[in-house]
Design a protein around this motif. Structure first.
Motif, short mmCIF file in Angstrom:
data_model
loop_
_atom_site.label_atom_id
_atom_site.label_comp_id
_atom_site.label_asym_id
_atom_site.label_seq_id
_atom_site.Cartn_x
_atom_site.Cartn_y
_atom_site.Cartn_z
N SER A 43 0.81 -1.22 0.00
CA SER A 43 0.00 0.00 0.00
C SER A 43 0.85 1.27 0.00
O SER A 43 0.32 2.37 -0.23
CB SER A 43 -0.95 0.00 1.21
OG SER A 43 -0.24 0.19 2.43
N LEU A 44 2.16 1.15 0.26
CA LEU A 44 3.04 2.31 0.18
C LEU A 44 3.09 2.85 -1.26
O LEU A 44 3.47 4.00 -1.48
CB LEU A 44 4.45 1.94 0.65
CG LEU A 44 4.60 1.58 2.13
CD1 LEU A 44 6.01 1.10 2.42
CD2 LEU A 44 4.24 2.76 3.02
N PHE A 88 -13.03 4.37 -9.62
CA PHE A 88 -12.48 5.57 -8.96
C PHE A 88 -12.27 5.34 -7.47
O PHE A 88 -13.16 4.85 -6.77
CB PHE A 88 -13.43 6.75 -9.18
CG PHE A 88 -12.97 8.02 -8.52
CD1 PHE A 88 -12.18 8.92 -9.21
CD2 PHE A 88 -13.34 8.32 -7.22
CE1 PHE A 88 -11.76 10.10 -8.61
CE2 PHE A 88 -12.92 9.50 -6.61
CZ PHE A 88 -12.13 10.39 -7.31
N PHE A 89 -11.09 5.74 -6.99
CA PHE A 89 -10.78 5.60 -5.56
C PHE A 89 -9.80 6.69 -5.17
O PHE A 89 -8.81 6.95 -5.86
CB PHE A 89 -10.16 4.22 -5.27
CG PHE A 89 -9.90 3.99 -3.81
CD1 PHE A 89 -10.91 3.58 -2.97
CD2 PHE A 89 -8.63 4.18 -3.27
CE1 PHE A 89 -10.68 3.37 -1.60
CE2 PHE A 89 -8.39 3.97 -1.92
CZ PHE A 89 -9.41 3.56 -1.09
N ASN A 90 -10.08 7.34 -4.05
CA ASN A 90 -9.18 8.40 -3.58
C ASN A 90 -9.41 8.64 -2.09
O ASN A 90 -10.52 8.97 -1.67
CB ASN A 90 -9.45 9.71 -4.35
CG ASN A 90 -8.41 10.77 -4.02
OD1 ASN A 90 -7.24 10.48 -3.88
ND2 ASN A 90 -8.85 12.01 -3.88
N THR A 91 -8.38 8.44 -1.29
CA THR A 91 -8.47 8.67 0.15
C THR A 91 -7.10 9.07 0.66
O THR A 91 -6.15 9.22 -0.11
CB THR A 91 -8.98 7.41 0.87
OG1 THR A 91 -9.32 7.74 2.22
CG2 THR A 91 -7.92 6.31 0.88
N HIS A 92 -6.98 9.25 1.97
CA HIS A 92 -5.67 9.59 2.54
C HIS A 92 -4.77 8.36 2.49
O HIS A 92 -5.15 7.29 2.98
CB HIS A 92 -5.81 10.08 3.98
CG HIS A 92 -4.60 10.80 4.47
ND1 HIS A 92 -3.45 10.14 4.86
CD2 HIS A 92 -4.33 12.13 4.60
CE1 HIS A 92 -2.54 11.02 5.22
NE2 HIS A 92 -3.05 12.24 5.08
N PRO A 93 -3.57 8.48 1.91
CA PRO A 93 -2.71 7.30 1.73
C PRO A 93 -2.27 6.62 3.02
O PRO A 93 -1.95 5.44 3.02
CB PRO A 93 -1.51 7.85 0.95
CG PRO A 93 -1.52 9.32 1.20
CD PRO A 93 -2.96 9.70 1.36
N PHE A 94 -2.25 7.36 4.15
CA PHE A 94 -1.79 6.77 5.40
C PHE A 94 -2.90 5.98 6.11
O PHE A 94 -2.62 5.17 6.99
CB PHE A 94 -1.27 7.84 6.35
CG PHE A 94 0.02 8.49 5.91
CD1 PHE A 94 0.63 8.11 4.72
CD2 PHE A 94 0.62 9.48 6.66
CE1 PHE A 94 1.81 8.69 4.30
CE2 PHE A 94 1.81 10.07 6.26
CZ PHE A 94 2.40 9.68 5.07
N LEU A 95 -4.17 6.25 5.75
CA LEU A 95 -5.30 5.60 6.42
C LEU A 95 -6.02 4.60 5.52
O LEU A 95 -7.08 4.10 5.88
CB LEU A 95 -6.29 6.65 6.94
CG LEU A 95 -5.76 7.64 7.98
CD1 LEU A 95 -6.85 8.61 8.40
CD2 LEU A 95 -5.23 6.90 9.20
N VAL A 96 -5.44 4.33 4.37
CA VAL A 96 -6.10 3.43 3.41
C VAL A 96 -6.23 2.01 3.94
O VAL A 96 -7.13 1.27 3.54
CB VAL A 96 -5.33 3.44 2.07
CG1 VAL A 96 -3.96 2.77 2.23
CG2 VAL A 96 -6.13 2.74 0.98
N ASN A 97 -5.38 1.64 4.89
CA ASN A 97 -5.34 0.23 5.30
C ASN A 97 -6.57 -0.23 6.07
O ASN A 97 -6.92 -1.41 6.03
CB ASN A 97 -4.07 -0.02 6.14
CG ASN A 97 -2.82 0.26 5.35
OD1 ASN A 97 -2.18 1.29 5.51
ND2 ASN A 97 -2.46 -0.64 4.44
N ILE A 98 -7.25 0.69 6.75
CA ILE A 98 -8.48 0.26 7.43
C ILE A 98 -9.55 -0.09 6.41
O ILE A 98 -10.33 -1.03 6.60
CB ILE A 98 -8.98 1.34 8.42
CG1 ILE A 98 -10.12 0.78 9.27
CG2 ILE A 98 -9.40 2.61 7.70
CD1 ILE A 98 -10.55 1.68 10.40
N ILE A 99 -9.58 0.65 5.29
CA ILE A 99 -10.51 0.31 4.22
C ILE A 99 -10.14 -1.03 3.60
O ILE A 99 -11.01 -1.87 3.33
CB ILE A 99 -10.53 1.40 3.13
CG1 ILE A 99 -10.78 2.78 3.74
CG2 ILE A 99 -11.59 1.09 2.08
CD1 ILE A 99 -10.78 3.91 2.73
#
Length: 291
Positions: A43-44, A88-99
């Motif tokens: 995910s990095l 389409f997908f866009n979120t904060h890269p540091f919090l993507v892991n909970i999704i």
């Protein structure tokens, strides 16, 4: 019986050709901690293939792909799942892991793809806002302040301290949220909704407090003008401005830069303005320098 079978067969055929259904609907727990950790590292690269059509979609699919391959042994199911995750997908890269964790849990249970899509879309916006408040407005200023303070005192490990503190929190959240999201599944969503506003509000308060401290510590702006009134001499900075509010000039200048930035001025222009003001302020006039 023949007519009943004829009625059933088209229904089965429709479900098999419908991307919302699975050809292999068997659900079992297959994802391990090792798999979750592997996807955290992948995910990095969430924004490595960023584009303005689908934003982080390619990086999202790359990150979650090992889990999808392990869950969907059927090639058709895997293909349809991959297609849905390329939307389409866009979120904060540091919090993507909970999704990622929640979506993986839903994929593993073979839940309806429309439901998975809806969960993914519903979570990416709020987490983007939380991430900005938590990282860019709170954690980053605190870590930079600590590192810069050490560097200003001549300590060479200031930059290293900044990187260590920031990334301990950063990676701790990545791995922790991945496992939390996977273990909690969709139950994590209700908890997230309840605490979103509280977390954002608290992080914003802490962030603004830290920024205020950084302004007072690192913005060096002091007026050297002395006002002569008969035999009396009044130092503009010490005898007037500091009596009203200490560090008034640094605060005022920072707010001015923020206002101009919001008005659309380029950061480069603001830097040039600051340099020009600094040069003019140090010119030796007959009455002394301004700054």
């Amino acid at each position: 019986m023949a007519s009943e079978n004829a009625a059933i067969e088209p229904e089965i055929s429709v479900q098999a050709n419908n991307p919302e259904f699975y050809e292999d609907s068997s659900a079992e727990q297959l994802i391990t901690k090792k798999d979750l950790n592997k996807m955290v590292w992948r995910s990095l690269l969430l924004q490595a293939s960023f584009n303005y059509e689908r934003m982080q979609a390619a990086g999202w699919l790359y990150s979650i792909l090992p889990g999808l391959k392990k869950v969907h042994k059927n090639k058709h199911d895997l293909s349809e799942s991959m297609k849905s995750h390329m939307e389409f997908f866009n979120t904060h890269p540091f919090l993507v892991n909970i999704i990622m964790g929640i979506v993986l849990a839903m994929e593993e249970r073979k839940q309806n793809r429309n439901t998975i899509r809806a969960i993914r879309v519903a979570m990416m916006g709020p987490l983007g806002g939380i991430g900005d408040a938590l990282f860019w407005l709170t954690l980053l200023p605190i870590c930079v302040g600590i590192g810069a303070s050490l560097g200003a005192d001549g300590n060479p490990i200031g930059a290293l301290v900044f990187l260590i503190i920031f990334n301990v929190v950063h990676f701790g959240l990545r791995f922790g949220l991945m496992r939390y999201g996977y273990n909690a599944g969709t139950n994590a969503i209700s908890s997230l909704k309840e605490n979103t506003k509280k977390v954002s509000h608290a992080a914003s308060i802490v962030g603004l407090t830290v920024v205020g401290g950084l302004i007072a510590s690192f913005v060096q702006l002091k007026a050297n003008l002395v006002i002569h009134a008969g035999k009396a001499e009044i130092a503009l900075q010490e005898d007037l401005l500091d009596k009203i509010m200490p560090n008034m000039l640094p605060l005022g200048y920072t707010l001015l830069m923020y206002y101009l930035l919001k008005r659309g001025l380029s950061p480069v222009i603001l830097i040039l303005i600051t340099v020009v003001i600094g040069i003019i302020g140090k010119i030796p006039f007959p009455f002394g320098t301004i700054l």
